[in-house]
Enzyme design. Structure first.
Site, PDB file in Angstrom:
ATOM      1  N   HIS A  95      -0.278  -4.475 -14.595  1.00 38.38           N
ATOM      2  CA  HIS A  95      -0.275  -3.083 -14.163  1.00 38.38           C
ATOM      3  C   HIS A  95      -0.379  -2.965 -12.646  1.00 38.38           C
ATOM      4  CE1 HIS A  95      -1.005   1.251 -14.610  1.00 38.38           C
ATOM      5  NE2 HIS A  95      -1.929   1.110 -13.661  1.00 38.38           N
ATOM      6  N   HIS A 153       0.858  -1.859  -7.278  1.00 31.14           N
ATOM      7  CA  HIS A 153       0.089  -1.720  -6.038  1.00 31.14           C
ATOM      8  C   HIS A 153       0.020  -3.024  -5.248  1.00 31.14           C
ATOM      9  CE1 HIS A 153      -1.116   2.255  -7.377  1.00 31.14           C
ATOM     10  NE2 HIS A 153      -1.469   1.745  -8.531  1.00 31.14           N
ATOM     11  N   LYS A 161       8.272   6.267  -8.504  1.00 29.69           N
ATOM     12  CA  LYS A 161       6.841   6.181  -8.250  1.00 29.69           C
ATOM     13  C   LYS A 161       6.488   7.219  -7.202  1.00 29.69           C
ATOM     14  CE  LYS A 161       2.655   4.413  -8.492  1.00 29.69           C
ATOM     15  NZ  LYS A 161       1.838   4.456  -9.725  1.00 29.69           N
TER      16      LYS A 161
END
Length: 388
Positions: free
Chosen positions: A262, A277, A320
């Site tokens: 993730h 990230h 995103k």
């Protein structure tokens, strides 16, 4: 009978160290009217003239502090909040973690915010594998307001990454270990992740290279060891592997996700990008023309790497809105910061200090399944959007 009940309640509160609670708003701001108390601490008390003497101090003048308000009920009139869900809704008072978590220490087994900030400064100083200004050159281009992050407008004609010294950085063991793991995932949730023995070994190697074979990783372990979080390095490494790489289901009851996938690799869920990230993953996808950089909504105050950015981008058809990441750091620094924050501030904001400048990491726990003796997997962790 009412007098007896009030006296009984007074005795109970006195034994708990709250002898003034019956005529004080300490911990009661926003509570409904309760005749068991001698005065009230909600908006109606002003109308009925039965407010406690410290109502203004605690509930109005003190509305921007958690002093005396920890675990109070939600009150929409308050400017900020001090309950267990304020981190989730990002509306905690600034001193919530100092005053309301774990006897005022902020949580993490007695680990204070000051200690976390000091450790983050130490980790920052130890990041010898970070990119230098000559190793990494960015071209940020369009800066958009927070209100424009979902516009899906491509406002940057060039890639974000103008240059990266791959030969120098990617030859380092921790970078090589990260690259080996990043391509092991199916980005679509609902698709079961099935790892080969080699891929499982690559996970082991990544944890070992970043946490055992770097001074930065050893510094993180030493801190957590002295705080009694882990009894041995073996326990530390095993827990990291489970919390980061242990699989759980985000969709369709399939074992389709993990904290690492993730946060570092990125996923697609519900028609949009979820997580994502990590700057190295961004660079690789952009280089291979699989990712189109649109704009950025914030850029950190650092003038050298690591820096922090919040980017808007399209990844092969999926958008995103804000993909925040620490830019230019080593894999061990990224992994250590997120691990530190998740271990000490799970499901909360984690306040760090890098070169004297503040960084907030938001962490989330995965509450639908667990490992070990009820421990929670990492749901997410990322640099929070700065409040202006």
């Amino acid at each position: 009978m009412k007098i007896i009940a009030v006296l009984a309640l007074w005795v109970t509160l006195s034994q708990q160290g709250y002898s003034n609670t019956l005529d004080s708003c300490r911990g009661r701001c926003g509570y409904g009217t309760d005749n068991m108390f001698s005065c009230q601490c909600n908006s109606f008390c002003e109308r009925y003239n039965d407010c406690c003497s410290d109502y203004t101090e605690m509930c109005k003048a003190g509305a921007t502090s958690c002093k005396g308000r920890c675990d109070e009920k939600y009150n929409s009139q308050n400017k900020c909040h001090c309950n267990s869900k304020c981190a989730q809704y990002k509306n905690c008072c600034s001193d919530h973690s100092d005053l309301c978590d774990s006897d005022g220490t902020g949580g993490g087994g007695g680990i204070t915010d000051a200690e976390i900030k000091a450790l983050s400064e130490a980790l920052y100083a130890l990041d010898s594998n970070k990119a230098s200004a000559s190793d990494l050159i960015l071209d940020p281009q369009a800066l958009v307001a927070n209100s424009q992050t979902n516009s899906k407008d491509d406002l940057s004609t060039r890639p974000l990454f103008r240059y990266l010294n791959e030969e120098k950085l990617f030859s380092r063991p921790t970078f090589s270990a990260l690259l080996a793991v990043l391509d092991n995932y199916d980005r679509m949730t609902g698709q079961t992740e099935d790892f080969s023995p080699q891929q499982l070994a690559e996970q082991e190697t990544f944890v070992k290279e970043t946490m055992s074979n770097t001074e930065l990783g050893r510094e993180l372990f030493a801190f957590l060891y002295t705080k009694g979080v882990y009894a041995s390095e073996e326990e530390f490494l095993l827990d990291l592997k489970m919390m980061w790489f242990g699989l759980y289901s985000r969709s369709s009851n399939r074992m389709d996700s993990s904290g690492f996938e993730h946060i570092f690799a990125g996923e697609v869920k519900g028609g949009k990008i979820s997580g994502f990230h990590n700057w190295i993953q961004f660079y690789l996808l952009e280089k291979n023309r699989k990712l189109n950089y649109y704009s950025h909504s914030f850029n950190g105050p650092w003038t050298s790497y690591p820096d922090v950015m919040g980017m808007q981008f399209m990844w092969e058809g999926y958008f995103k809105q804000v993909g925040s990441a620490v830019i230019g750091c080593s894999p061990e620094f990224d992994f250590a910061l997120y691990s530190l924050c998740y271990i000490t501030r799970p499901g909360k904001q984690c306040h760090l200090s890098l070169a004297g400048k503040q960084l907030v990491i938001q962490t989330y726990t995965w509450d639908n399944s667990s490992y070990g003796n009820g421990k929670k997997f990492i749901g997410s962790a990322f640099p929070a959007t700065p409040s202006n």
